[in-house]
Scaffold this active site. Structure first.
Site, mmCIF file in Angstrom:
data_model
loop_
_atom_site.group_PDB
_atom_site.id
_atom_site.type_symbol
_atom_site.label_atom_id
_atom_site.label_comp_id
_atom_site.label_asym_id
_atom_site.label_seq_id
_atom_site.Cartn_x
_atom_site.Cartn_y
_atom_site.Cartn_z
ATOM 1 N N LYS A 172 -12.815 10.203 -0.460
ATOM 2 C CA LYS A 172 -11.907 9.562 -1.417
ATOM 3 C C LYS A 172 -10.458 9.913 -1.099
ATOM 4 C CE LYS A 172 -13.835 11.044 -5.358
ATOM 5 N NZ LYS A 172 -14.208 11.142 -6.775
ATOM 6 N N GLU A 209 -17.576 14.934 -10.995
ATOM 7 C CA GLU A 209 -16.473 14.697 -11.941
ATOM 8 C C GLU A 209 -16.672 15.526 -13.209
ATOM 9 O OE1 GLU A 209 -13.832 11.992 -11.780
ATOM 10 O OE2 GLU A 209 -14.223 12.520 -9.699
HETATM 11 N N1 LIG Z 1 -10.521 13.665 -2.765
HETATM 12 C C1 LIG Z 1 -11.189 14.453 -3.549
HETATM 13 O O1 LIG Z 1 -12.378 14.364 -3.623
HETATM 14 C C2 LIG Z 1 -10.482 15.523 -4.333
HETATM 15 C C3 LIG Z 1 -11.212 16.610 -4.812
HETATM 16 C C4 LIG Z 1 -10.541 17.635 -5.518
HETATM 17 C C5 LIG Z 1 -9.168 17.499 -5.741
HETATM 18 N N2 LIG Z 1 -8.503 16.406 -5.282
HETATM 19 C C6 LIG Z 1 -7.060 16.256 -5.531
HETATM 20 O O2 LIG Z 1 -6.400 17.403 -5.029
HETATM 21 C C7 LIG Z 1 -5.234 17.654 -5.797
HETATM 22 C C8 LIG Z 1 -5.188 19.112 -6.165
HETATM 23 O O3 LIG Z 1 -5.173 19.872 -4.981
HETATM 24 P P1 LIG Z 1 -4.538 21.325 -4.914
HETATM 25 O O4 LIG Z 1 -4.984 22.102 -6.069
HETATM 26 O O5 LIG Z 1 -4.793 21.809 -3.551
HETATM 27 O O6 LIG Z 1 -2.989 21.052 -5.207
HETATM 28 P P2 LIG Z 1 -1.677 20.965 -4.306
HETATM 29 O O7 LIG Z 1 -1.933 20.248 -3.053
HETATM 30 O O8 LIG Z 1 -0.599 20.448 -5.174
HETATM 31 O O9 LIG Z 1 -1.353 22.481 -3.966
HETATM 32 C C9 LIG Z 1 -1.017 23.334 -5.019
HETATM 33 C C10 LIG Z 1 0.258 24.144 -4.740
HETATM 34 O O10 LIG Z 1 -0.061 25.157 -3.801
HETATM 35 C C11 LIG Z 1 0.912 25.174 -2.763
HETATM 36 N N3 LIG Z 1 0.220 25.643 -1.575
HETATM 37 C C12 LIG Z 1 -0.672 24.952 -0.818
HETATM 38 N N4 LIG Z 1 -1.174 25.742 0.138
HETATM 39 C C13 LIG Z 1 -0.585 26.946 0.004
HETATM 40 C C14 LIG Z 1 -0.714 28.185 0.683
HETATM 41 N N5 LIG Z 1 -1.599 28.352 1.660
HETATM 42 N N6 LIG Z 1 0.050 29.230 0.268
HETATM 43 C C15 LIG Z 1 0.906 29.092 -0.793
HETATM 44 N N7 LIG Z 1 1.064 27.955 -1.473
HETATM 45 C C16 LIG Z 1 0.308 26.891 -1.094
HETATM 46 C C17 LIG Z 1 1.436 23.754 -2.670
HETATM 47 O O11 LIG Z 1 2.725 23.722 -2.143
HETATM 48 C C18 LIG Z 1 1.405 23.331 -4.144
HETATM 49 O O12 LIG Z 1 2.604 23.738 -4.759
HETATM 50 C C19 LIG Z 1 -5.313 16.749 -7.014
HETATM 51 O O13 LIG Z 1 -4.405 15.697 -6.848
HETATM 52 C C20 LIG Z 1 -6.743 16.229 -6.998
HETATM 53 O O14 LIG Z 1 -6.849 14.936 -7.557
HETATM 54 C C21 LIG Z 1 -9.129 15.440 -4.576
#
Ligand SMILES: NC(=O)c1ccc[n+]([C@@H]2O[C@H](COP(=O)([O-])OP(=O)(O)OC[C@H]3O[C@@H](n4cnc5c(N)ncnc54)[C@H](O)[C@@H]3O)[C@@H](O)[C@H]2O)c1
Length: 391
Positions: free
Chosen positions: A148, A250
């Site tokens: 996705k 979900e």
């Molecule tokens: N496609 C899918 O099946 C699926 C599944 C789960 C989540 N998602 C999506 O993923 C998103 C959430 O992902 P997330 O939680 O990774 O959020 P994100 O990508 O916003 O990362 C969170 C924060 O962590 C920081 N960051 C990232 N890597 C870092 C590191 N190694 N060290 C320090 N800081 C770091 C980023 O700069 C950001 O500020 C949502 O939009 C959600 O809808 C998609």
């Protein structure tokens, strides 16, 4: 952190006709660079955000630039970068920079960067190669095991998207060591969700391993990431589009997404999903489906993960209820305006509702009442608070 290089392990994920490798190691940047090199791309387009750019992506970009034409594209941190405007802006920049059908887009970052870069890779020339280098626990253990790709609309999360499989996923576990504790907890909440819904065999191990301070070694992360990916593989092997049994992933997202959106970027995705799972467990308990032990297990696991069962500051129940009307699961079933389509558990590992698509229609009034009970503490009633804390 030990500073030792961990041997790189390969998992081959299979989602019906789509298959791709996930390489997992620690301090394995050389390995990552050489695997990207093997793709013989005409140009590499590394997409990252500001924080990851500073911490990790620039180093990888410099390594890759030595042997290939590479560009580094940086978006702002956070959910607001997951927009159609970002897709269009980046795609235009890439086309101006000469991207072509043999180019590879490399997403270096969390789920936001992965989804944004993934959607661009799916759309440019109707689909070019995508490599994920996930740097958050959510991305490494959960979102890369999904086809996705999506961006948000003001009306709801992930409303604009499609399916596009990566060519490869390359994980350096040491990237996870720079994550703030809140982001580690956010990722662990998704792992907890996977264990509660489809991988109950991991529950005991998880309960013992969870660290309220969110500190984990590379070896811990290796186990956690692999368990997360294999849990998703279990179900998605026969439901690559996540429209049937895989809808179970979900779990907690109906109320979780609404809280995340209402909090406008202040609450990490997994933290919101964790709150959503508490509400889902409460709904299921009140409907006489999940027993008290099952509900208590939810609270214990999330508590061990250092989560606080409380509505984020500034988020109102009204705002959450209004956003629930936009939830993208409504389209799967014919829901009336006063109903919410939710994934509920009859027991850990036993989703309620039809097995071919485990969704249950719940009265919106019940959902509101459960949100109020679980997440809105009335300081005038300290007894209520104590009861909730000791579930
Ligand atoms: N496609 C899918 O099946 C699926 C599944 C789960 C989540 N998602 C999506 O993923 C998103 C959430 O992902 P997330 O939680 O990774 O959020 P994100 O990508 O916003 O990362 C969170 C924060 O962590 C920081 N960051 C990232 N890597 C870092 C590191 N190694 N060290 C320090 N800081 C770091 C980023 O700069 C950001 O500020 C949502 O939009 C959600 O809808 C998609």
């Amino acid at each position: 952190m030990t500073g030792r290089t961990t041997p790189v392990r390969k998992l081959q994920l299979q989602f019906e006709g789509d298959t791709y490798p996930v390489w997992i190691g620690a301090r394995c940047l050389d390995d990552i660079a050489s695997r990207i090199g093997e793709l013989k791309a005409s140009s590499l387009h590394i997409v990252t955000d500001e924080t990851v750019g500073r911490l990790h992506a620039r180093t990888l970009f410099e390594r890759l630039s030595a042997d290939a034409t590479a560009r580094l594209w940086t978006v702002r941190d956070g959910e607001s970068a997951k927009s159609l405007a970002s897709v269009e802006g980046l795609a235009q920049d890439m086309v101006r920079a000469g991207i072509d059908r043999r180019s590879v887009i490399v997403a270096v970052g969390g789920g936001v960067v992965g989804n944004l870069a993934g959607l661009i890779a799916a759309l440019l020339f109707r689909g070019i190669r995508l490599v994920h280098v996930p740097t958050t626990l959510i991305a490494a253990a959960d979102s890369v095991a999904s086809l996705k790709q999506a961006v948000n609309l003001p009306q709801g999360k992930n409303l604009l998207g499609c399916f596009h499989a990566p060519t490869a996923v390359l994980i350096d576990l040491c990237h996870l060591q720079t994550l703030p504790a809140a982001q580690v907890r956010s990722g662990m909440a998704e792992i907890i969700k996977n264990a509660l819904t489809v991988a109950t065999e991991n529950l005991t191990l998880l309960e013992e391993a969870l660290s309220p301070s969110a500190s984990y070694s590379d070896a811990d992360f290796a186990l956690i990431v692999e368990a997360g990916l294999l849990a998703k593989q279990k179900i998605m092997a026969s439901d690559r589009l996540e429209r049937r049994q895989a809808v179970v992933f979900e779990y907690g997202h109906t109320v979780g997404h609404a809280i995340e959106l209402a909090a406008a970027g202040r609450v990490p995705h997994g933290e919101a999903v964790g709150l959503g799972m508490l509400v889902a467990a409460e709904v299921s308990f009140r409907l006489g489906r999940l027993n008290a032990a099952g509900r208590a297990l939810h609270h214990r696991l999330l508590d061990r993960n250092g989560a606080v069962a409380r509505m984020p500051d500034g988020v109102t129940v009204d705002a959450v209820m209004a956003l629930l009307r936009m939830d993208n699961k409504r389209g799967y079933v014919a829901a009336r305006p006063d109903q919410v389509a939710m994934i509920l558990l009859d027991a850990p590992g036993v989703p309620g509702g039809p097995s071919e698509q485990p969704l249950t229609l719940v009265d919106a009034a019940l959902v509101r009442s459960c949100i109020e009970d679980c997440l809105v503490r009335d300081v005038a009633h300290p007894k209520e608070e104590a009861k909730l804390c000791h579930l």
